[in-house]
Design a protein around this motif. Structure first.
Motif, PDB file in Angstrom:
ATOM      1  N   ARG A  30       0.833  -1.209   0.000  1.00  0.00           N
ATOM      2  CA  ARG A  30       0.000   0.000   0.000  1.00  0.00           C
ATOM      3  C   ARG A  30       0.862   1.251   0.000  1.00  0.00           C
ATOM      4  NH1 ARG A  30      -4.859  -0.907   4.331  1.00  0.00           N
ATOM      5  NH2 ARG A  30      -5.940  -2.564   3.216  1.00  0.00           N
ATOM      6  N   VAL A  31       1.913   1.240   0.815  1.00  0.00           N
ATOM      7  CA  VAL A  31       2.817   2.386   0.872  1.00  0.00           C
ATOM      8  C   VAL A  31       3.543   2.552  -0.457  1.00  0.00           C
ATOM      9  CG1 VAL A  31       4.879   3.304   2.005  1.00  0.00           C
ATOM     10  CG2 VAL A  31       3.073   2.274   3.370  1.00  0.00           C
ATOM     11  N   ALA A  32       3.971   1.446  -1.059  1.00  0.00           N
ATOM     12  CA  ALA A  32       4.644   1.511  -2.356  1.00  0.00           C
ATOM     13  C   ALA A  32       3.716   2.084  -3.424  1.00  0.00           C
ATOM     14  CB  ALA A  32       5.143   0.133  -2.758  1.00  0.00           C
ATOM     15  N   LYS A  33       2.443   1.684  -3.397  1.00  0.00           N
ATOM     16  CA  LYS A  33       1.471   2.209  -4.354  1.00  0.00           C
ATOM     17  C   LYS A  33       1.321   3.717  -4.183  1.00  0.00           C
ATOM     18  CE  LYS A  33      -2.849   1.277  -3.605  1.00  0.00           C
ATOM     19  NZ  LYS A  33      -4.167   0.646  -3.510  1.00  0.00           N
ATOM     20  N   LEU A  34       1.275   4.171  -2.953  1.00  0.00           N
ATOM     21  CA  LEU A  34       1.170   5.602  -2.669  1.00  0.00           C
ATOM     22  C   LEU A  34       2.381   6.352  -3.199  1.00  0.00           C
ATOM     23  CD1 LEU A  34      -0.191   7.972  -0.998  1.00  0.00           C
ATOM     24  CD2 LEU A  34       1.368   7.289   0.809  1.00  0.00           C
ATOM     25  N   ILE A  35       3.577   5.850  -2.935  1.00  0.00           N
ATOM     26  CA  ILE A  35       4.804   6.516  -3.371  1.00  0.00           C
ATOM     27  C   ILE A  35       4.891   6.564  -4.890  1.00  0.00           C
ATOM     28  CG2 ILE A  35       7.324   6.294  -3.411  1.00  0.00           C
ATOM     29  CD1 ILE A  35       7.076   5.263  -0.501  1.00  0.00           C
ATOM     30  N   VAL A  36       4.573   5.464  -5.551  1.00  0.00           N
ATOM     31  CA  VAL A  36       4.643   5.423  -7.016  1.00  0.00           C
ATOM     32  C   VAL A  36       3.617   6.370  -7.632  1.00  0.00           C
ATOM     33  CG1 VAL A  36       4.210   3.952  -9.026  1.00  0.00           C
ATOM     34  CG2 VAL A  36       5.639   3.128  -7.163  1.00  0.00           C
ATOM     35  N   PHE A  37       2.388   6.350  -7.131  1.00  0.00           N
ATOM     36  CA  PHE A  37       1.332   7.196  -7.691  1.00  0.00           C
ATOM     37  C   PHE A  37       1.664   8.670  -7.514  1.00  0.00           C
ATOM     38  CE2 PHE A  37      -2.961   9.070  -7.918  1.00  0.00           C
ATOM     39  CZ  PHE A  37      -3.371   8.530  -9.130  1.00  0.00           C
ATOM     40  N   LEU A  38       2.101   9.058  -6.322  1.00  0.00           N
ATOM     41  CA  LEU A  38       2.460  10.456  -6.094  1.00  0.00           C
ATOM     42  C   LEU A  38       3.733  10.833  -6.866  1.00  0.00           C
ATOM     43  CD1 LEU A  38       1.663  10.912  -2.305  1.00  0.00           C
ATOM     44  CD2 LEU A  38       0.310  11.638  -4.270  1.00  0.00           C
ATOM     45  N   GLY A  39       4.678   9.907  -7.001  1.00  0.00           N
ATOM     46  CA  GLY A  39       5.893  10.176  -7.762  1.00  0.00           C
ATOM     47  C   GLY A  39       5.606  10.421  -9.235  1.00  0.00           C
ATOM     48  N   VAL A  40       4.773   9.579  -9.832  1.00  0.00           N
ATOM     49  CA  VAL A  40       4.405   9.763 -11.238  1.00  0.00           C
ATOM     50  C   VAL A  40       3.646  11.070 -11.408  1.00  0.00           C
ATOM     51  CG1 VAL A  40       2.984   8.840 -13.117  1.00  0.00           C
ATOM     52  CG2 VAL A  40       4.444   7.318 -11.811  1.00  0.00           C
ATOM     53  N   THR A  41       2.764  11.393 -10.479  1.00  0.00           N
ATOM     54  CA  THR A  41       2.028  12.650 -10.540  1.00  0.00           C
ATOM     55  C   THR A  41       2.974  13.840 -10.481  1.00  0.00           C
ATOM     56  OG1 THR A  41       0.133  11.608  -9.461  1.00  0.00           O
ATOM     57  CG2 THR A  41       0.180  14.001  -9.478  1.00  0.00           C
ATOM     58  N   ALA A  42       3.947  13.798  -9.582  1.00  0.00           N
ATOM     59  CA  ALA A  42       4.905  14.897  -9.463  1.00  0.00           C
ATOM     60  C   ALA A  42       5.747  15.034 -10.721  1.00  0.00           C
ATOM     61  CB  ALA A  42       5.797  14.686  -8.244  1.00  0.00           C
ATOM     62  N   LEU A  43       6.214  13.916 -11.269  1.00  0.00           N
ATOM     63  CA  LEU A  43       7.021  13.973 -12.487  1.00  0.00           C
ATOM     64  C   LEU A  43       6.226  14.516 -13.673  1.00  0.00           C
ATOM     65  CD1 LEU A  43       9.047  10.662 -12.208  1.00  0.00           C
ATOM     66  CD2 LEU A  43       9.926  12.994 -11.999  1.00  0.00           C
ATOM     67  N   LEU A  44       4.996  14.059 -13.813  1.00  0.00           N
ATOM     68  CA  LEU A  44       4.158  14.580 -14.890  1.00  0.00           C
ATOM     69  C   LEU A  44       3.891  16.064 -14.716  1.00  0.00           C
ATOM     70  CD1 LEU A  44       1.561  11.734 -15.472  1.00  0.00           C
ATOM     71  CD2 LEU A  44       3.230  12.608 -17.106  1.00  0.00           C
ATOM     72  N   SER A  45       3.629  16.469 -13.501  1.00  0.00           N
ATOM     73  CA  SER A  45       3.370  17.884 -13.241  1.00  0.00           C
ATOM     74  C   SER A  45       4.591  18.734 -13.574  1.00  0.00           C
ATOM     75  CB  SER A  45       2.979  18.078 -11.778  1.00  0.00           C
ATOM     76  OG  SER A  45       2.793  19.441 -11.499  1.00  0.00           O
ATOM     77  N   ARG A  46       5.755  18.253 -13.224  1.00  0.00           N
ATOM     78  CA  ARG A  46       6.995  19.012 -13.439  1.00  0.00           C
ATOM     79  C   ARG A  46       7.368  19.100 -14.910  1.00  0.00           C
ATOM     80  NH1 ARG A  46      10.570  22.438 -13.538  1.00  0.00           N
ATOM     81  NH2 ARG A  46      12.715  22.004 -12.970  1.00  0.00           N
ATOM     82  N   PHE A  47       7.272  17.976 -15.630  1.00  0.00           N
ATOM     83  CA  PHE A  47       7.795  17.933 -16.989  1.00  0.00           C
ATOM     84  C   PHE A  47       6.736  18.036 -18.088  1.00  0.00           C
ATOM     85  CE2 PHE A  47      11.090  15.761 -14.486  1.00  0.00           C
ATOM     86  CZ  PHE A  47      12.129  16.643 -14.735  1.00  0.00           C
ATOM     87  N   ALA A  48       5.496  17.660 -17.809  1.00  0.00           N
ATOM     88  CA  ALA A  48       4.461  17.686 -18.845  1.00  0.00           C
ATOM     89  C   ALA A  48       3.379  18.724 -18.574  1.00  0.00           C
ATOM     90  CB  ALA A  48       3.838  16.312 -19.004  1.00  0.00           C
ATOM     91  N   GLY A  49       3.314  19.239 -17.357  1.00  0.00           N
ATOM     92  CA  GLY A  49       2.331  20.271 -17.048  1.00  0.00           C
ATOM     93  C   GLY A  49       1.164  19.780 -16.216  1.00  0.00           C
ATOM     94  N   ARG A  50       0.397  20.772 -15.770  1.00  0.00           N
ATOM     95  CA  ARG A  50      -0.746  20.504 -14.889  1.00  0.00           C
ATOM     96  C   ARG A  50      -1.795  19.633 -15.553  1.00  0.00           C
ATOM     97  NH1 ARG A  50      -2.753  25.375 -11.645  1.00  0.00           N
ATOM     98  NH2 ARG A  50      -1.135  24.553 -10.317  1.00  0.00           N
ATOM     99  N   GLY A  51      -2.087  19.885 -16.803  1.00  0.00           N
ATOM    100  CA  GLY A  51      -3.120  19.109 -17.502  1.00  0.00           C
ATOM    101  C   GLY A  51      -2.785  17.634 -17.576  1.00  0.00           C
ATOM    102  N   ALA A  52      -1.535  17.326 -17.874  1.00  0.00           N
ATOM    103  CA  ALA A  52      -1.116  15.929 -17.956  1.00  0.00           C
ATOM    104  C   ALA A  52      -1.183  15.261 -16.589  1.00  0.00           C
ATOM    105  CB  ALA A  52       0.298  15.829 -18.518  1.00  0.00           C
ATOM    106  N   ALA A  53      -0.773  15.977 -15.552  1.00  0.00           N
ATOM    107  CA  ALA A  53      -0.797  15.397 -14.207  1.00  0.00           C
ATOM    108  C   ALA A  53      -2.227  15.149 -13.740  1.00  0.00           C
ATOM    109  CB  ALA A  53      -0.068  16.306 -13.226  1.00  0.00           C
ATOM    110  N   LEU A  54      -3.107  16.120 -13.944  1.00  0.00           N
ATOM    111  CA  LEU A  54      -4.502  15.915 -13.541  1.00  0.00           C
ATOM    112  C   LEU A  54      -5.181  14.871 -14.424  1.00  0.00           C
ATOM    113  CD1 LEU A  54      -5.595  19.552 -12.685  1.00  0.00           C
ATOM    114  CD2 LEU A  54      -5.127  17.677 -11.097  1.00  0.00           C
ATOM    115  N   GLY A  55      -4.802  14.811 -15.693  1.00  0.00           N
ATOM    116  CA  GLY A  55      -5.312  13.749 -16.566  1.00  0.00           C
ATOM    117  C   GLY A  55      -4.898  12.378 -16.082  1.00  0.00           C
ATOM    118  N   TRP A  56      -3.656  12.261 -15.594  1.00  0.00           N
ATOM    119  CA  TRP A  56      -3.159  11.010 -15.013  1.00  0.00           C
ATOM    120  C   TRP A  56      -3.964  10.639 -13.773  1.00  0.00           C
ATOM    121  CZ3 TRP A  56      -0.702   6.585 -14.548  1.00  0.00           C
ATOM    122  CH2 TRP A  56      -0.239   6.161 -13.308  1.00  0.00           C
TER     123      TRP A  56
END
Length: 95
Positions: A30-56
């Motif tokens: 469960r903790v690993a799922k949380l870390i991966v999901f938030l990590g992917v969200t942060a990376l998308l937000s940083r490099f692809a923008g808000r729309g991509a992160a919220l779309g994810w």
């Protein structure tokens, strides 16, 4: 970035509160799922923008709901509650 991470964390919190009782996995998964999901969200937000992160975030929610609906209907389980419980546990491999 903070809005996207807040949306992802809030979504995960609500899902854990509502659906956590149906999950019998180890807490580390469960903790690993949380870390991966938030990590992917942060990376998308940083490099692809808000729309991509919220779309994810909301795309993952929509895809999860669709797959859950398909799986429960296919296996004869109720959508909102895992009834019959013994059949649900057997399908998940917990009994």
């Amino acid at each position: 970035m903070w809005m996207e991470l807040f949306a992802a964390a809030a979504l995960l919190c609500v899902c854990e509160i509502v659906f956590g009782r149906f999950e019998e996995r180890a807490r580390i998964r469960r903790v690993a799922k949380l870390i991966v999901f938030l990590g992917v969200t942060a990376l998308l937000s940083r490099f692809a923008g808000r729309g991509a992160a919220l779309g994810w975030v909301f795309g993952a929610l929509g895809l999860s709901l669709c797959l859950h609906l398909w799986w429960t209907r296919r296996n004869g389980i109720e959508f909102f509650s895992p009834e019959p419980w013994d059949h649900y546990r057997a399908l998940r491999g917990w009994s």
